[in-house]
Design an enzyme around this catalytic site. Structure first.
Site, PDB file in Angstrom:
ATOM      1  N   LYS A   1       0.826  -1.225   0.000  1.00 52.87           N
ATOM      2  CA  LYS A   1       0.000   0.000   0.000  1.00 52.87           C
ATOM      3  C   LYS A   1       0.856   1.269   0.000  1.00 52.87           C
ATOM      4  O   LYS A   1       0.612   2.198  -0.784  1.00 52.87           O
ATOM      5  CB  LYS A   1      -0.912   0.024   1.239  1.00 52.87           C
ATOM      6  CG  LYS A   1      -1.950  -1.049   1.292  1.00 52.87           C
ATOM      7  CD  LYS A   1      -2.865  -0.863   2.489  1.00 52.87           C
ATOM      8  CE  LYS A   1      -2.183  -1.065   3.819  1.00 52.87           C
ATOM      9  NZ  LYS A   1      -1.820  -2.472   4.074  1.00 52.87           N
ATOM     10  N   THR A   2       1.829   1.323   0.900  1.00 55.31           N
ATOM     11  CA  THR A   2       2.626   2.548   1.038  1.00 55.31           C
ATOM     12  C   THR A   2       3.397   2.838  -0.239  1.00 55.31           C
ATOM     13  O   THR A   2       3.384   3.969  -0.752  1.00 55.31           O
ATOM     14  CB  THR A   2       3.591   2.425   2.226  1.00 55.31           C
ATOM     15  OG1 THR A   2       2.843   2.246   3.433  1.00 55.31           O
ATOM     16  CG2 THR A   2       4.450   3.667   2.361  1.00 55.31           C
TER      17      THR A   2
ATOM     18  N   GLU B   1      -3.473   6.091   1.300  1.00 52.99           N
ATOM     19  CA  GLU B   1      -3.211   4.702   1.651  1.00 52.99           C
ATOM     20  C   GLU B   1      -4.379   4.229   2.504  1.00 52.99           C
ATOM     21  O   GLU B   1      -4.578   4.711   3.621  1.00 52.99           O
ATOM     22  CB  GLU B   1      -1.896   4.576   2.414  1.00 52.99           C
ATOM     23  CG  GLU B   1      -1.611   3.154   2.855  1.00 52.99           C
ATOM     24  CD  GLU B   1      -0.275   2.994   3.547  1.00 52.99           C
ATOM     25  OE1 GLU B   1      -0.108   1.993   4.271  1.00 52.99           O
ATOM     26  OE2 GLU B   1       0.618   3.858   3.366  1.00 52.99           O
TER      27      GLU B   1
END
Length: 478
Positions: free
Chosen positions: A126-127, A170
């Site tokens: 995600k990041t 995110e």
């Protein structure tokens, strides 16, 4: 601590004076940055001082160390980190005063109000994917707002209040926070069950992603990786329900296909093919083949938002990485040190493969600090099996949540498929760097892996190796 969603969301500009309980965390600090940029009066508290608090003070926030009910005496809204307990004195006082109480997700929804939201979710990636997308959009001339879970290597920040109409977020599934967002583009990198202290079962975890897709606004779309079984199932089920789905991956049936991957120790490149049409090359200047999927996800999301292929590819090729994502920490005496946040077995496997590639002829020495006792309890076998990709392993005790009787790093040790002499269980944090340093030799790659504080081990290892080399070079040394 779980704060229920407000019955009616108030836009950020109408929240009045906002106090953050746990302002030093990655999630709340980013929201605080955005609110400060919008002229909102921000205060906050955290258990200890940090560089994050120093940076927020420089931006205009009042940040306290420790928790005291007096800190909420003159505020209108209190935003509470999920790590904060119900009996926190500021939370207790906020409830007594009848102040508006917001979770991290609700506060993030408030600052995203009125924007086109691109929400990046999934168990892993995600990041990196959300930060890649933000960088690519900036290169396209947009100025997106963003809030991600890690700091950019080049700017040192994890959030920005842009002038454009796009907000890249995110979307964290760990506490079901992503179910409060309403994205135009929802990205799902993978669906690999985690956080089973929050979810009743792997099936419950999968159902949460179905619900996330249901949050997509009319006219929006899902971007999903068909190389991941969970994301593929989600894509197929969503498409059957009439959702506009854009898939990516190496699979033959991917809408946006990754082809001709060229892997280097610290980078990779691939050809991107859209609906059978070759668009060009994307260079990925971070270690690990898994980042080709992250770059493809960001590229697919950028296309879905209406940006041109060429500029997106150029932007992705300029991406310089985020903190604690195979982050280079330094080298002394031929010993290189990297640090990564990987804490789930799947993440650890891809990071250890990247470390193996980057090490070349050298060995991989890992110092692993499990993040959360609950995750260790659920996955201790898998954590041990993943660590078998290293040559030498130092395992520390879990951190990040309340202790569970019998759940320590020792649970992992029997499941590491290495000879016993290559494995160390070290309960003392201060002794861990010593244990790592005494095992390394020139040419080795050290990877500190897991909980946030293990990142501090690497610099100490470099210092210890330097001291050892200096002592060996002194006249009379043997």
């Amino acid at each position: 601590m779980i704060v229920p969603p407000p019955s009616e969301l108030v836009p950020a500009e109408k929240l009045g004076r906002v106090h953050f309980v746990g302002i030093g965390g990655a999630g709340l600090s980013g929201i605080a940055r955005i609110m400060i940029a919008r002229g909102i009066t921000v205060t906050g508290s955290d258990a200890k001082d940090s560089r994050t608090l120093t940076a927020l003070r420089a931006l205009g926030a009042t940040c306290y160390v420790g928790h005291d009910p007096a800190y909420v005496a003159d505020v209108d809204t209190v935003v509470v980190s999920t790590a904060i307990k119900e009996n926190n004195p500021e939370v207790v006082e906020a409830r007594r005063r009848g102040l508006l109480l917001y979770s991290r997700a609700a506060a993030l929804s408030a600052v995203m109000e009125g924007r086109r939201v691109a929400a990046v979710s999934g168990a892993h990636g995600k990041t990196t994917t959300s930060s890649m997308l933000a960088v690519a959009l900036q290169h396209c001339g947009a100025d997106p707002s963003f809030a991600i879970g890690g700091n950019f290597n080049d700017t040192g920040t994890n959030a920005h209040d842009g002038t454009g109409d796009i907000f890249v977020v995110e979307a964290d599934e760990s506490d079901r926070a992503f179910l409060q967002y309403s994205p135009e583009v929802a990205v799902v990198t993978n669906v690999d069950p985690d956080h089973l202290d929050m979810y009743e079962s792997p099936e419950d975890y999968h159902r949460a992603f179905d619900a996330f897709v249901d949050r997509i606004v009319p006219g929006g779309c899902l971007v999903a990786c068909v190389d991941d079984p969970g994301a593929r199932r989600l894509a197929e089920a969503s498409r059957a329900r009439g959702v506009d789905v854009h898939t990516y991956g190496e699979a033959e049936d991917a809408d946006i296909r990754i082809e001709d991957v060229h892997q280097q120790p610290l980078s990779s490149s691939f050809e991107v093919v859209v609906q059978g049409r070759r668009e060009g090359t994307i260079d990925v200047h971070v270690a690990g083949r898994h980042h080709t999927w992250n770059a493809a996800a960001a590229y697919a999301a950028g296309l879905a938002l209406g940006f041109p292929s060429g500029e997106l590819r150029e932007g992705l090729s300029s991406y310089a990485g985020t903190r604690r994502r195979f982050e280079y920490k330094g080298m002394v005496g031929g010993v290189r040190v990297y640090d990564d946040y990987g804490h789930h077995p799947t993440e650890m496997l891809v990071n250890l493969r990247a470390a193996r590639g980057a090490a070349g002829e050298g060995r991989v020495v890992v110092c692993f600090r499990p993040l959360r006792h609950t995750r260790t309890q659920f996955f201790y076998r898998e954590l041990g099996e993943a660590l078998g990709l290293a040559d030498e392993v130092v395992v520390m005790d879990p951190t990040g949540d309340d202790p569970i009787p019998g759940v320590t790093g020792a649970l992992i040790i029997p499941h590491i498929p290495l000879p016993p002499e290559r494995i160390v269980y070290e309960r003392s944090w201060s002794a861990a760097p010593v244990r790592v340093a005494e095992r390394v030799r020139p040419g080795d790659l050290v990877l500190t892996l897991g909980a946030p504080d293990v990142a501090l081990v690497g610099p100490e290892v470099l210092e210890l190796v330097g001291d050892r080399l200096a002592a060996e070079s002194e006249p009379g040394a043997h």
